[in-house]
Scaffold this motif. Structure first.
Motif: not given
Length: 283
Positions: A88-102
């Protein structure tokens, strides 16, 4: 402070401003992300840091040369257990999505999506898109696990259609990138690439301590490295102590960096000779 090519600055400013990327000094200095990951990949992917230590917060104090004002920014890093899931920075949230290899396959916020592709364990391609505004396609070349070249094509559709070319070539000494050569160009109305004759060169020296950013997944650091022409320092094992920047036909500029370390050899504060600084918090 940093004399960048007009379209080089324009292209990266589009990425940075509209993605609200935190921790980037507006004058382009290395407090954008002091440190990086080693050639062995740092955390090795999967969002799990070595020894269970986590980087949880960075607080930066940097000069915006466009406004002449000092700016303070805080970025927090969130985890599930030891797995990096968002920041989270400047009020924005960035989300991580992981694949089957993590490994991280997507980095998203409501306005932008970044998609990562792999060749083995290495990021081979990254597409960042802000619908109706900007699409960036970056391809990566490696020597083993060391990233040695990045080529990015930026297509903008607003306010006018335009296409730019950005290239960074990295030279290593051990596990640290000690030289970056950045080139850029634009595509004309016939689609022909016109390279700018000016070349930006960054030369870095390092300490022998641990970089705070190496606690984050390697692929995330590859993403961050594309946010500035000298961002390859994020892919280094240690912390930058000096940077020399030169552009064709202009004098070389030199910036020094000092660090305060904790008992484990990680910086708690990094300060530049331009009086900018970053504080690091861990758990």
């Amino acid at each position: 402070m940093k004399k960048l090519l007009y379209f080089f600055t324009f292209a990266f400013s589009l990425l940075i401003v509209f993605s609200c990327e935190p921790n980037r000094a507006e004058n382009g200095d290395l407090l954008f992300g002091v440190g990086g990951t080693g050639s062995d990949g740092g955390s090795g992917g999967g969002g799990t840091p070595p020894a269970g230590r986590l980087l949880t917060k960075t607080e930066s104090h940097t000069l915006n040369e466009e406004t002449g004002e000092w700016e303070d920014q805080t970025t927090t890093y969130q985890y599930e257990g030891n797995k990096f899931i968002s920041y989270t920075g400047d009020g924005d949230v960035w989300l991580m999505t992981y694949n089957s290899n993590n490994k991280i396959s997507k980095i998203t916020n409501p306005a932008q999506t970044v998609t990562l592709e792999y060749s083995g364990a290495n990021v081979s391609k990254m597409v960042s898109e802000i619908p109706g505004f900007l699409k960036t396609t970056a391809t990566y070349t490696y020597n083993g696990t060391q990233l040695i070249k990045v080529v990015a094509i930026l297509d903008t559709s607003f306010p006018i259609p335009a296409k730019a070319y950005l290239e960074a070539n990295y030279t290593y000494t051990g596990a640290n990138i000690t030289k970056t050569v950045a080139k850029s160009g634009v595509y004309d109305l016939l689609g022909e690439l016109q390279m700018n004759p000016e070349i930006n060169t960054y030369e870095m020296t390092y300490d022998n301590k641990q970089s705070p950013m190496r606690l984050l997944p390697t692929e995330f650091l590859v993403y961050l490295a594309g946010m500035a022409p000298h961002g390859g320092s994020l892919l280094s094992a240690n912390n930058v102590t000096q940077q020399k920047h030169s552009v064709t036909g202009a004098p070389t500029e030199t910036f020094d960096y000092t660090h305060i370390y904790d008992s484990q050899g990680y910086p708690t504060k990094s300060t530049s000779s331009a009086d900018e600084y970053v504080n690091y918090t861990y758990k």
